[in-house]
Design a protein around this motif. Sequence first.
Motif, PDB file in Angstrom:
ATOM      1  N   TYR A 160     -44.148 -88.775 -17.490  1.00  0.00           N
ATOM      2  CA  TYR A 160     -45.043 -87.632 -17.351  1.00  0.00           C
ATOM      3  C   TYR A 160     -45.244 -87.013 -18.725  1.00  0.00           C
ATOM      4  CZ  TYR A 160     -44.364 -87.441 -12.235  1.00  0.00           C
ATOM      5  OH  TYR A 160     -44.341 -87.719 -10.895  1.00  0.00           O
ATOM      6  N   PHE A 161     -46.496 -86.643 -19.026  1.00  0.00           N
ATOM      7  CA  PHE A 161     -46.812 -85.989 -20.291  1.00  0.00           C
ATOM      8  C   PHE A 161     -47.547 -84.666 -20.122  1.00  0.00           C
ATOM      9  CE2 PHE A 161     -46.879 -90.577 -21.371  1.00  0.00           C
ATOM     10  CZ  PHE A 161     -45.908 -90.595 -22.363  1.00  0.00           C
ATOM     11  N   LEU A 217     -37.148 -84.483 -22.255  1.00  0.00           N
ATOM     12  CA  LEU A 217     -36.863 -84.128 -23.636  1.00  0.00           C
ATOM     13  C   LEU A 217     -36.999 -82.627 -23.865  1.00  0.00           C
ATOM     14  CD1 LEU A 217     -38.548 -86.963 -25.738  1.00  0.00           C
ATOM     15  CD2 LEU A 217     -36.303 -86.917 -24.649  1.00  0.00           C
ATOM     16  N   PRO A 218     -36.040 -82.043 -24.580  1.00  0.00           N
ATOM     17  CA  PRO A 218     -36.139 -80.619 -24.918  1.00  0.00           C
ATOM     18  C   PRO A 218     -37.111 -80.404 -26.075  1.00  0.00           C
ATOM     19  CG  PRO A 218     -34.188 -81.547 -25.922  1.00  0.00           C
ATOM     20  CD  PRO A 218     -34.822 -82.664 -25.119  1.00  0.00           C
ATOM     21  N   ARG A 219     -37.571 -79.192 -26.191  1.00  0.00           N
ATOM     22  CA  ARG A 219     -38.391 -78.838 -27.356  1.00  0.00           C
ATOM     23  C   ARG A 219     -37.472 -78.490 -28.529  1.00  0.00           C
ATOM     24  NH1 ARG A 219     -43.564 -78.582 -26.049  1.00  0.00           N
ATOM     25  NH2 ARG A 219     -44.099 -78.455 -23.832  1.00  0.00           N
ATOM     26  N   PRO A 220     -37.900 -78.736 -29.736  1.00  0.00           N
ATOM     27  CA  PRO A 220     -39.183 -79.339 -30.102  1.00  0.00           C
ATOM     28  C   PRO A 220     -39.191 -80.840 -29.819  1.00  0.00           C
ATOM     29  CG  PRO A 220     -37.839 -79.005 -32.061  1.00  0.00           C
ATOM     30  CD  PRO A 220     -37.082 -78.375 -30.926  1.00  0.00           C
ATOM     31  N   LEU A 270     -47.370 -80.471 -24.053  1.00  0.00           N
ATOM     32  CA  LEU A 270     -46.949 -81.774 -23.545  1.00  0.00           C
ATOM     33  C   LEU A 270     -45.477 -81.741 -23.144  1.00  0.00           C
ATOM     34  CD1 LEU A 270     -48.583 -84.284 -26.064  1.00  0.00           C
ATOM     35  CD2 LEU A 270     -49.463 -83.530 -23.835  1.00  0.00           C
ATOM     36  N   VAL A 271     -45.117 -82.655 -22.255  1.00  0.00           N
ATOM     37  CA  VAL A 271     -43.729 -82.882 -21.884  1.00  0.00           C
ATOM     38  C   VAL A 271     -43.475 -84.387 -21.990  1.00  0.00           C
ATOM     39  CG1 VAL A 271     -43.682 -80.925 -20.289  1.00  0.00           C
ATOM     40  CG2 VAL A 271     -44.251 -83.204 -19.413  1.00  0.00           C
ATOM     41  N   VAL A 272     -42.222 -84.768 -21.975  1.00  0.00           N
ATOM     42  CA  VAL A 272     -41.844 -86.178 -21.811  1.00  0.00           C
ATOM     43  C   VAL A 272     -40.754 -86.203 -20.762  1.00  0.00           C
ATOM     44  CG1 VAL A 272     -40.936 -88.275 -22.872  1.00  0.00           C
ATOM     45  CG2 VAL A 272     -42.388 -86.729 -24.220  1.00  0.00           C
ATOM     46  N   ARG A 273     -41.125 -86.712 -19.603  1.00  0.00           N
ATOM     47  CA  ARG A 273     -40.192 -86.719 -18.472  1.00  0.00           C
ATOM     48  C   ARG A 273     -40.327 -88.043 -17.726  1.00  0.00           C
ATOM     49  NH1 ARG A 273     -42.212 -82.744 -16.103  1.00  0.00           N
ATOM     50  NH2 ARG A 273     -43.077 -83.602 -14.185  1.00  0.00           N
ATOM     51  N   THR A 274     -39.205 -88.706 -17.518  1.00  0.00           N
ATOM     52  CA  THR A 274     -39.233 -89.981 -16.807  1.00  0.00           C
ATOM     53  C   THR A 274     -37.857 -90.261 -16.217  1.00  0.00           C
ATOM     54  OG1 THR A 274     -39.872 -92.325 -16.990  1.00  0.00           O
ATOM     55  CG2 THR A 274     -38.636 -91.389 -18.830  1.00  0.00           C
ATOM     56  N   GLU A 275     -37.795 -91.252 -15.369  1.00  0.00           N
ATOM     57  CA  GLU A 275     -36.530 -91.642 -14.742  1.00  0.00           C
ATOM     58  C   GLU A 275     -36.348 -93.142 -14.870  1.00  0.00           C
ATOM     59  OE1 GLU A 275     -36.528 -90.309 -10.716  1.00  0.00           O
ATOM     60  OE2 GLU A 275     -36.514 -88.178 -11.247  1.00  0.00           O
TER      61      GLU A 275
END
Length: 285
Positions: A160-161, A217-220, A270-275
């Motif tokens: 996911y972004f 992923l956390p920011r930054p 944006l985000v970076v989320r995956t499994e």
Amino acid sequence: MASHSHQPHDNAHDEPFVAELLDLEAEVLHAHLTELTGWLAELTADRPVRRVLDLGSGTGTGTFALLRRFEDAEAIAVDASPRLLHHLQGRARELGVADRVRTVEADLDAAWPDFGGVDLVWASGALHHMSDPDRALREAHAALAPGGLLAAIEMADVPYFLPDDLGIGRPGLEARCRAALADRHAEALPHRGADWGPLLSRAGFAIEAERPFTIELPRPLPEATGRYARAMLGRMRTALDGRLSAEDMSVLDALLDGDGPHSVLHRDDLVVRTERTVWAARSQA
């Protein structure tokens, strides 16, 4: 690790783009790779890892992560694409590990070369591309020395972004894209999303662990995140041509327009989320 198998490729013209995408993924997901290889080091603490086999190696995400972790190991990187293997060799020279990497061009749906007793097999996003995964797992078992470990890594879906509300209309775009992509994968990749545990057992492995990884992923975020999102969404757009509404395609194009005001290259939301799920399985004599 790659979220895409490189066995086989869609077509040779796509390979430069695939190489860029895989290198960006390795950069953005570096912390996850470090965590994953650290876990594998714990599982192999009772026996040195000297020889690693990376199946569907692509540009070497897994190869280089494992060589960083196992400093005395050598790696065999196997892929069907000579272009990606050439890219991997160049990266190995840049990283100063060329003397620790051997590349092998091979179609893993055909007869396997004799890899001669390796300590660790890494199969990241590769197994669901095999036409006969049972046979591939038997070959992997035969390639391992007794007591060696196989790590099968499969992701639930592409990362996911995007936020739900993009500020340019068509809320929920990414969810619709992912649903359409899942339909396409169900047609083309019947083994995607499989429970690999029973297949590993059937091939003679003893399942040591099955571990889910949730990556958020956390920011930054890493500097390459925008380029990674653009590459992944661009590949998704190509795959979904004719499967999305014209309105959704228009918004997707605005996100991919590198110079546009809504480009993912310039967004700060944006985000970076995956499994991902990793099966660690031990070979048995």
